[in-house]
Scaffold this active site. Structure first.
Site, PDB file in Angstrom:
ATOM      1  N   HIS A  24     108.254  32.076  25.821  1.00  0.00           N
ATOM      2  CA  HIS A  24     109.212  31.227  26.508  1.00  0.00           C
ATOM      3  C   HIS A  24     108.475  30.018  27.057  1.00  0.00           C
ATOM      4  O   HIS A  24     107.328  30.129  27.491  1.00  0.00           O
ATOM      5  CB  HIS A  24     109.901  31.990  27.645  1.00  0.00           C
ATOM      6  CG  HIS A  24     110.914  32.970  27.149  1.00  0.00           C
ATOM      7  ND1 HIS A  24     111.434  33.974  27.925  1.00  0.00           N
ATOM      8  CD2 HIS A  24     111.497  33.111  25.932  1.00  0.00           C
ATOM      9  CE1 HIS A  24     112.302  34.679  27.217  1.00  0.00           C
ATOM     10  NE2 HIS A  24     112.351  34.172  26.008  1.00  0.00           N
TER      11      HIS A  24
ATOM     12  N   LYS B  62     110.032  28.558  17.770  1.00  0.00           N
ATOM     13  CA  LYS B  62     111.239  27.908  18.272  1.00  0.00           C
ATOM     14  C   LYS B  62     110.888  26.703  19.135  1.00  0.00           C
ATOM     15  O   LYS B  62     111.537  25.657  19.054  1.00  0.00           O
ATOM     16  CB  LYS B  62     112.065  28.908  19.079  1.00  0.00           C
ATOM     17  CG  LYS B  62     113.347  28.334  19.667  1.00  0.00           C
ATOM     18  CD  LYS B  62     114.109  29.390  20.429  1.00  0.00           C
ATOM     19  CE  LYS B  62     115.397  28.826  21.023  1.00  0.00           C
ATOM     20  NZ  LYS B  62     116.148  29.844  21.785  1.00  0.00           N
TER      21      LYS B  62
ATOM     22  N   ARG C  15     113.577  42.251  21.869  1.00  0.00           N
ATOM     23  CA  ARG C  15     112.791  41.476  22.842  1.00  0.00           C
ATOM     24  C   ARG C  15     113.272  41.729  24.266  1.00  0.00           C
ATOM     25  O   ARG C  15     112.474  41.851  25.196  1.00  0.00           O
ATOM     26  CB  ARG C  15     112.896  39.979  22.518  1.00  0.00           C
ATOM     27  CG  ARG C  15     112.077  39.563  21.318  1.00  0.00           C
ATOM     28  CD  ARG C  15     112.488  38.215  20.758  1.00  0.00           C
ATOM     29  NE  ARG C  15     112.535  37.130  21.719  1.00  0.00           N
ATOM     30  CZ  ARG C  15     111.483  36.404  22.092  1.00  0.00           C
ATOM     31  NH1 ARG C  15     110.281  36.689  21.602  1.00  0.00           N
ATOM     32  NH2 ARG C  15     111.617  35.411  22.946  1.00  0.00           N
TER      33      ARG C  15
ATOM     34  N   HIS D 102     117.102  40.770  17.644  1.00  0.00           N
ATOM     35  CA  HIS D 102     116.664  39.915  18.747  1.00  0.00           C
ATOM     36  C   HIS D 102     116.693  40.681  20.074  1.00  0.00           C
ATOM     37  O   HIS D 102     115.903  40.406  20.979  1.00  0.00           O
ATOM     38  CB  HIS D 102     117.547  38.670  18.833  1.00  0.00           C
ATOM     39  CG  HIS D 102     116.901  37.525  19.541  1.00  0.00           C
ATOM     40  ND1 HIS D 102     116.758  37.479  20.905  1.00  0.00           N
ATOM     41  CD2 HIS D 102     116.334  36.377  19.074  1.00  0.00           C
ATOM     42  CE1 HIS D 102     116.157  36.343  21.256  1.00  0.00           C
ATOM     43  NE2 HIS D 102     115.880  35.664  20.155  1.00  0.00           N
TER      44      HIS D 102
ATOM     45  N   ARG E  70     110.528  37.062  17.749  1.00  0.00           N
ATOM     46  CA  ARG E  70     111.887  36.817  17.263  1.00  0.00           C
ATOM     47  C   ARG E  70     112.003  37.295  15.815  1.00  0.00           C
ATOM     48  O   ARG E  70     110.993  37.354  15.096  1.00  0.00           O
ATOM     49  CB  ARG E  70     112.217  35.324  17.354  1.00  0.00           C
ATOM     50  CG  ARG E  70     112.169  34.782  18.789  1.00  0.00           C
ATOM     51  CD  ARG E  70     112.407  33.273  18.819  1.00  0.00           C
ATOM     52  NE  ARG E  70     112.400  32.781  20.193  1.00  0.00           N
ATOM     53  CZ  ARG E  70     111.314  32.353  20.839  1.00  0.00           C
ATOM     54  NH1 ARG E  70     110.141  32.369  20.215  1.00  0.00           N
ATOM     55  NH2 ARG E  70     111.382  31.924  22.084  1.00  0.00           N
TER      56      ARG E  70
ATOM     57  N   TYR F  28      97.935  26.235  30.947  1.00  0.00           N
ATOM     58  CA  TYR F  28      97.005  27.099  31.688  1.00  0.00           C
ATOM     59  C   TYR F  28      97.366  28.568  31.469  1.00  0.00           C
ATOM     60  O   TYR F  28      96.501  29.412  31.234  1.00  0.00           O
ATOM     61  CB  TYR F  28      97.063  26.764  33.177  1.00  0.00           C
ATOM     62  CG  TYR F  28      96.296  27.740  34.049  1.00  0.00           C
ATOM     63  CD1 TYR F  28      94.904  27.666  34.147  1.00  0.00           C
ATOM     64  CD2 TYR F  28      96.961  28.739  34.755  1.00  0.00           C
ATOM     65  CE1 TYR F  28      94.201  28.570  34.936  1.00  0.00           C
ATOM     66  CE2 TYR F  28      96.261  29.641  35.542  1.00  0.00           C
ATOM     67  CZ  TYR F  28      94.892  29.548  35.632  1.00  0.00           C
ATOM     68  OH  TYR F  28      94.195  30.441  36.408  1.00  0.00           O
TER      69      TYR F  28
END
Length: 409
Positions: free
Chosen positions: A363, A275, A340, A337, A248, A373
């Site tokens: 995310h 974030k 991305r 942005h 970001r 994991y």
């Protein structure tokens, strides 16, 4: 039952003189006038407390401010509460506390208490934006009001002018934040219910806009524009860094040298800068390592990879990349942005595992166990994917420019 006594008279009360020791005059049914050696006279109701069955005194006021008739009326009201199993002393204390809360717990104070907790779960930039929006749009109008007086019609009236300006996203964010504050007030016992729960229905819904982003086919055009743009070397490197690392804008702009693990070729962004408030580890490719070599003479002796021109001890502005892209003629077509999105679309089209791409974008997976994991198991797969992405970025322009990364303004 209270001992029967002859009712007092006004004359008897006026003539009562103080003695060496405190004493009382009974009016019957537990109502007593307590006379102290100082001469003060206080009305008290002696009663048995409900449930615990112990005796206590309930102060009704001082004589002559509270007359005999008024004292009898207050005693009667207290006995009516006792008949319902309500302790009049506790009832008065509760009402006093609620009244004090009305004055003490203003919306601004409750918002500040909520924010003290909220800011721990978001990035510093998001926290600052949140408080600034409250300070600008809500606190001037309702900040000094008791939290119990905040209601939907009042807040709707405050937000209508913002809606009239067409700032629907701002209204949406403000209704979300004020709802969080009111829910916080409920959970901390300041109010019984949130009167703003459905307030968003009173405003127009902002139309969802997809974030401006270039298509994968437009990557060569982007790289050519960045290479030829009349921008500072630090800004050009930052755009490349953000594009290659898929981060970001605020994460890239505030990158620190002490976050770089060159031995293991990793960029480790601490949780407080992310974030989702979760540490993010990014594999560094040959191309991003080359960017570090380019930056080292410029900022290697400072804290930040991309230092500010005005104050080299801090980082460049988070909007620097956006402003540069606008000057390149890409306004409305992409944002910092949006880089991305360009990376995500390209990698998904190339058949890379969606979960690996999502992990690279930091995310959050709603399944916390699976998310932990993934972060561990995907690192090596991400390293290979990031290497492919970096080479793809470079190859998109090498046919046109010989030095797509290191060219200076």
């Amino acid at each position: 039952m209270p001992r029967l006594a002859k009712p007092l008279s006004d004359k008897e009360i006026k003539q009562a003189k103080p003695k060496a020791a405190e004493y009382g005059l009974s009016d019957g049914n537990g109502l007593i006038l307590r006379i102290r050696p100082t001469g003060s006279k206080t009305w008290m109701l002696n009663y048995i407390r409900p449930h615990v069955k112990t005796r206590t005194n309930f102060t009704l006021g001082s004589y002559p401010e509270v007359s005999l008739a008024q004292a009898r009326k207050k005693a009667l009201e207290a006995r009516e509460l006792l008949a319902q199993g309500i302790d009049p002393k506790q009832e008065r204390d509760q009402q006093a506390a609620e009244q004090a809360a009305l004055v003490e717990h203003t919306f601004e104070r409750v918002a500040a208490d909520w924010f003290a907790i909220k800011k721990e779960s978001v990035t510093e930039g998001h926290a600052n934006a949140t408080w600034n929006s409250l300070s600008r749009s809500l606190l001037p109008a309702i900040g000094k009001l008791p939290i119990g007086q905040i209601n939907a019609p009042l807040v709707v009236k405050v937000l209508r002018p913002i809606e009239a300006q067409g700032s629907l996203e701002t209204v949406k964010r403000l209704t979300q934040r004020i709802n969080e504050i009111m829910t916080f007030a409920v959970n901390t016992g300041l109010i019984h219910a949130n009167p703003l729960a459905g307030i968003k229905a009173a405003f127009k819904t902002p139309k969802k806009k997809n974030m401006a982003a270039l298509s994968p086919a437009e990557l060569p055009e982007l790289m050519t524009k960045v290479a030829n743009a009349n921008i500072k070397k630090v800004t050009r490197c930052m755009i490349h860094w953000q594009l290659h690392t898929m981060t970001r804008p605020n994460e890239a702009a505030a990158a620190r040298w002490d976050e770089i693990d060159e031995a293991n070729r990793l960029w480790i962004i601490p949780a407080e800068r992310m974030k989702m408030r979760r540490e993010h580890v990014i594999p560094l490719t040959d191309e991003t390592m080359a960017l570090l070599d380019t930056l080292r003479p410029i900022s290697g002796h400072r804290d930040y990879l991309f230092p500010s021109d005005k104050d080299p001890n801090t980082h460049t502005h988070v909007q620097s990349a956006n402003m540069a892209l606008k000057r390149m003629g890409l306004a409305g077509r992409t944002t910092a942005h949006g880089l991305r999105s360009l990376a995500s679309t390209t990698l998904n089209e190339q058949g890379f595992d969606w979960d690996v791409v999502e992990a690279a974008l930091a995310h959050t997976d709603k399944n916390q166990v699976r998310s932990a994991y993934n972060r561990a198991s995907y690192l090596e797969r991400r390293r290979m994917m990031m290497a492919w992405w970096s080479k793809h970025v470079v190859s998109s322009i090498t046919r046109v420019m010989k030095s797509p990364i290191l060219r200076t303004a």
